[in-house]
Design a protein around this motif. Structure first.
Motif, PDB file in Angstrom:
ATOM      1  N   ASP B  75      -6.386   6.868   9.988  1.00 11.26           N
ATOM      2  CA  ASP B  75      -6.175   8.288  10.300  1.00 11.26           C
ATOM      3  C   ASP B  75      -6.485   9.151   9.067  1.00 11.26           C
ATOM      4  N   ASN B  76      -7.560   9.946   9.127  1.00 10.34           N
ATOM      5  CA  ASN B  76      -7.951  10.776   7.982  1.00 10.34           C
ATOM      6  C   ASN B  76      -6.987  11.931   7.726  1.00 10.34           C
ATOM      7  N   GLY B  77      -6.165  12.249   8.723  1.00 11.88           N
ATOM      8  CA  GLY B  77      -5.207  13.345   8.580  1.00 11.88           C
ATOM      9  C   GLY B  77      -3.983  12.956   7.762  1.00 11.88           C
ATOM     10  N   ARG B  78      -3.850  11.696   7.437  1.00 14.42           N
ATOM     11  CA  ARG B  78      -2.667  11.254   6.687  1.00 14.42           C
ATOM     12  C   ARG B  78      -2.951  11.255   5.187  1.00 14.42           C
ATOM     13  N   ASP B  79      -1.894  11.415   4.417  1.00 16.15           N
ATOM     14  CA  ASP B  79      -2.007  11.476   2.962  1.00 16.15           C
ATOM     15  C   ASP B  79      -2.176  10.049   2.412  1.00 16.15           C
ATOM     16  N   SER B  80      -3.375   9.750   1.959  1.00 17.49           N
ATOM     17  CA  SER B  80      -3.648   8.370   1.518  1.00 17.49           C
ATOM     18  C   SER B  80      -3.212   8.121   0.068  1.00 17.49           C
ATOM     19  N   THR B  81      -2.538   9.102  -0.539  1.00 17.96           N
ATOM     20  CA  THR B  81      -2.081   8.890  -1.929  1.00 17.96           C
ATOM     21  C   THR B  81      -0.625   8.408  -1.974  1.00 17.96           C
ATOM     22  N   VAL B  82       0.037   8.419  -0.815  1.00 16.15           N
ATOM     23  CA  VAL B  82       1.449   7.998  -0.769  1.00 16.15           C
ATOM     24  C   VAL B  82       1.601   6.805   0.177  1.00 16.15           C
ATOM     25  N   ILE B  83       2.277   5.764  -0.305  1.00 14.93           N
ATOM     26  CA  ILE B  83       2.545   4.586   0.539  1.00 14.93           C
ATOM     27  C   ILE B  83       4.056   4.430   0.684  1.00 14.93           C
ATOM     28  N   CYS B  84       4.498   4.269   1.922  1.00 14.71           N
ATOM     29  CA  CYS B  84       5.914   4.023   2.186  1.00 14.71           C
ATOM     30  C   CYS B  84       6.086   2.533   2.503  1.00 14.71           C
ATOM     31  N   GLU B 138       2.164   7.876  -5.398  1.00 15.11           N
ATOM     32  CA  GLU B 138       3.595   7.605  -5.181  1.00 15.11           C
ATOM     33  C   GLU B 138       3.802   6.453  -4.201  1.00 15.11           C
ATOM     34  N   VAL B 139       4.804   5.635  -4.508  1.00 17.96           N
ATOM     35  CA  VAL B 139       5.222   4.581  -3.579  1.00 17.96           C
ATOM     36  C   VAL B 139       6.684   4.850  -3.226  1.00 17.96           C
ATOM     37  N   ILE B 140       6.935   5.063  -1.935  1.00 11.60           N
ATOM     38  CA  ILE B 140       8.321   5.305  -1.478  1.00 11.60           C
ATOM     39  C   ILE B 140       8.871   3.985  -0.957  1.00 11.60           C
ATOM     40  N   ILE B 141       9.982   3.546  -1.505  1.00 13.32           N
ATOM     41  CA  ILE B 141      10.550   2.271  -1.047  1.00 13.32           C
ATOM     42  C   ILE B 141      11.651   2.558  -0.030  1.00 13.32           C
ATOM     43  N   ALA B 142      11.393   2.139   1.206  1.00 15.23           N
ATOM     44  CA  ALA B 142      12.329   2.424   2.305  1.00 15.23           C
ATOM     45  C   ALA B 142      12.909   1.128   2.870  1.00 15.23           C
ATOM     46  N   THR B 143      13.286   0.215   1.956  1.00 10.77           N
ATOM     47  CA  THR B 143      13.943  -1.019   2.424  1.00 10.77           C
ATOM     48  C   THR B 143      15.395  -0.698   2.785  1.00 10.77           C
ATOM     49  N   ASP B 144      16.045  -1.612   3.498  1.00 12.37           N
ATOM     50  CA  ASP B 144      17.421  -1.363   3.962  1.00 12.37           C
ATOM     51  C   ASP B 144      18.378  -1.140   2.786  1.00 12.37           C
ATOM     52  N   PRO B 145      19.409  -0.277   2.972  1.00  5.30           N
ATOM     53  CA  PRO B 145      20.359  -0.058   1.867  1.00  5.30           C
ATOM     54  C   PRO B 145      21.436  -1.144   1.786  1.00  5.30           C
TER      55      PRO B 145
END
Lengths: 244, 198
Positions: B75-84, B138-145
């Motif tokens: 998807d070209n509409g998504r920000d490819s500089t940030v990975i979650c 940026e890398v956003i880490i969204a693992t379980d708390p």
């Protein structure tokens, strides 16, 4: 139904939102219980069933597994979960208790040892806490390593002291009878005896050298492996962290 | 199971293999299926076979997908500089529901759990590291708390930070709509720690 203090040693997921928690309790020893709904975000058991938590728990007896109904946090040990190294060391302590202790064998001494060791790791005295814990746990379980006399001939050690995984120190005369032995310096030998025998309050006055703690680590690694029938899983992760 | 006709007994047996389905629920579902129309039964069976045959993993982010690369990755509409980074593919669905995040994803397929023998080598971490090119900011880490999720997050931060990429963790805090008096002390202390100015 029973109410007791305990430390959460490990948790496993069960079904959609439940957990199986292993708690080392003061009065009942190791208890494996189901915590229903403990993975739901608004469940009352969510935080009190986190690993390393020292809490006051209410259990109901069950046919196969008991049920954990209520939990009140006494000490959360949150800093242990905020630091990767401390977390790995605390996991090692919990795994040692989990693999060595059978259910239904209460030992208030092991409970106090676990709490105090977690506190020491929390405060940053990691290596001393670990070595003291290993030695004292073995003592509490009846696997006390003999540190005063040669385990083969019973004589007092001479200039060079060896440690055998088969039960304690060995003199140079008896050494060939044992497969693997570690040379132990006199300072390490004295430190080991103190860690085994001294009460908790006196431990804080010890300032052991890093060399002695490494010597004890090698001895205890072999000694624990000899007593266990499987390798400790948390050690693999500790090794991984040493790469950083 | 001898009291049932063989095809029905087999259906009950197969349904029992599903997670969270006991013998009683399996019986109820089996009777519902045979009580329904033939078309419904065929549709259910073909949906199961179709999903199994067509669904695979995206070669970039390891999300479950029927096309490779998945729709998020192309998807070209998504920000490819940030990975979650998430633990499981189902976590992507939850994050997408917020409509807040417009970057890319990476699924680890688990979390570090030393006591269960799951180390960094068992997860899709190498693949994540290979995606961290200069373009990523940026890398956003969204693992379980929980303990496993925190261990994974801290381990990843140690790997990624030396590359000069910003590493962020999802905030911990009070659930929306809840009462303060029912919030546990750990969550509350984390919420205080992460407080923001109004």
């Amino acid at each position: 139904m029973y109410k007791t203090d305990g430390v959460v040693l490990r948790t496993r997921n069960l079904g959609e939102a439940d957990k199986i928690v292993t708690v080392y309790t003061k009065t009942k020893g190791k208890v494996v219980a189901v915590a229903r709904g403990a993975r739901r975000i608004r469940n009352r058991l969510l935080s009190s069933t986190q690993m390393f938590t020292h809490g006051r728990y209410l259990f109901f007896d069950g046919k196969t597994l008991d049920t954990l109904c209520q939990g009140e946090i006494v000490l959360s040990f949150q800093p242990l979960r905020d630091d990767l190294d401390k977390m790995a060391y605390a996991m090692y302590l919990c795994e040692l208790v989990d693999v060595f202790v059978e259910e239904g064998e209460p030992s208030p001494e092991i409970f106090v040892l676990l709490i105090n060791s977690l506190k020491m790791v929390n405060e940053g005295q990691v290596l001393l806490a670990l070595r003291r814990f290993e030695l004292r746990l073995m003592k509490c379980l009846g696997y006390h390593p003999e540190m005063h006399h040669c385990i083969s001939c019973g004589t007092e050690p001479e200039a060079i002291i060896y440690f055998s995984k088969e039960g304690g120190i060995v003199c140079s005369h008896c050494k060939p009878q044992f497969s693997t032995t570690h040379i132990v310096s006199r300072g390490t030998w004295e430190l080991t005896k103190r860690l085994l025998d001294w009460e908790w309050s006196r431990i804080s006055i010890l300032h052991p050298s890093a060399f002695s703690l490494v010597e004890i680590e090698h001895c205890m690694r072999d000694y624990i492996d000899y007593r266990l029938d499987r390798p400790l899983r948390s050690l693999g992760f500790l090794q991984t962290l040493k790469q950083f | 199971m001898a009291q049932y006709a063989k095809p029905l007994a087999r259906l009950v047996e197969e349904l029992t293999k599903l997670p969270g389905i006991g013998p009683k629920t399996a019986q109820r579902l089996a009777f519902f299926i045979i009580g329904g129309s033939k078309e419904n039964a065929h549709s259910l069976a073909s949906a199961i076979v179709g999903a199994k045959e067509k669904i695979g993993y995206c070669s970039r982010c390891f999300n479950v997908t029927d096309v490779n690369p998945c729709r998020f990755c192309v998807d070209n509409g998504r920000d490819s500089t940030v990975i979650c980074v998430v633990e499981e593919a189902r976590d992507i669905v939850v994050l997408e529901r917020t409509r807040e995040f417009k970057g890319l994803y990476h699924v680890l397929h688990g979390a570090i759990s030393p006591m269960d023998g799951i180390g960094p080598g068992e997860l899709r971490m190498k693949e994540l590291m290979s995606r961290l090119t200069e373009e990523i900011s940026e890398v956003i880490i969204a693992t379980d708390p929980n303990v496993e999720g925190e261990a994974t997050a801290m381990y990843l931060a140690r790997l990624i930070k030396p590359l000069g990429i910003r590493v962020t963790r999802m905030a911990h805090g009070m659930p929306v709509g809840g009462d303060l008096e029912y919030v546990d002390e750990i969550t509350l202390s984390k919420a205080l720690e992460g407080r923001r100015e109004l």
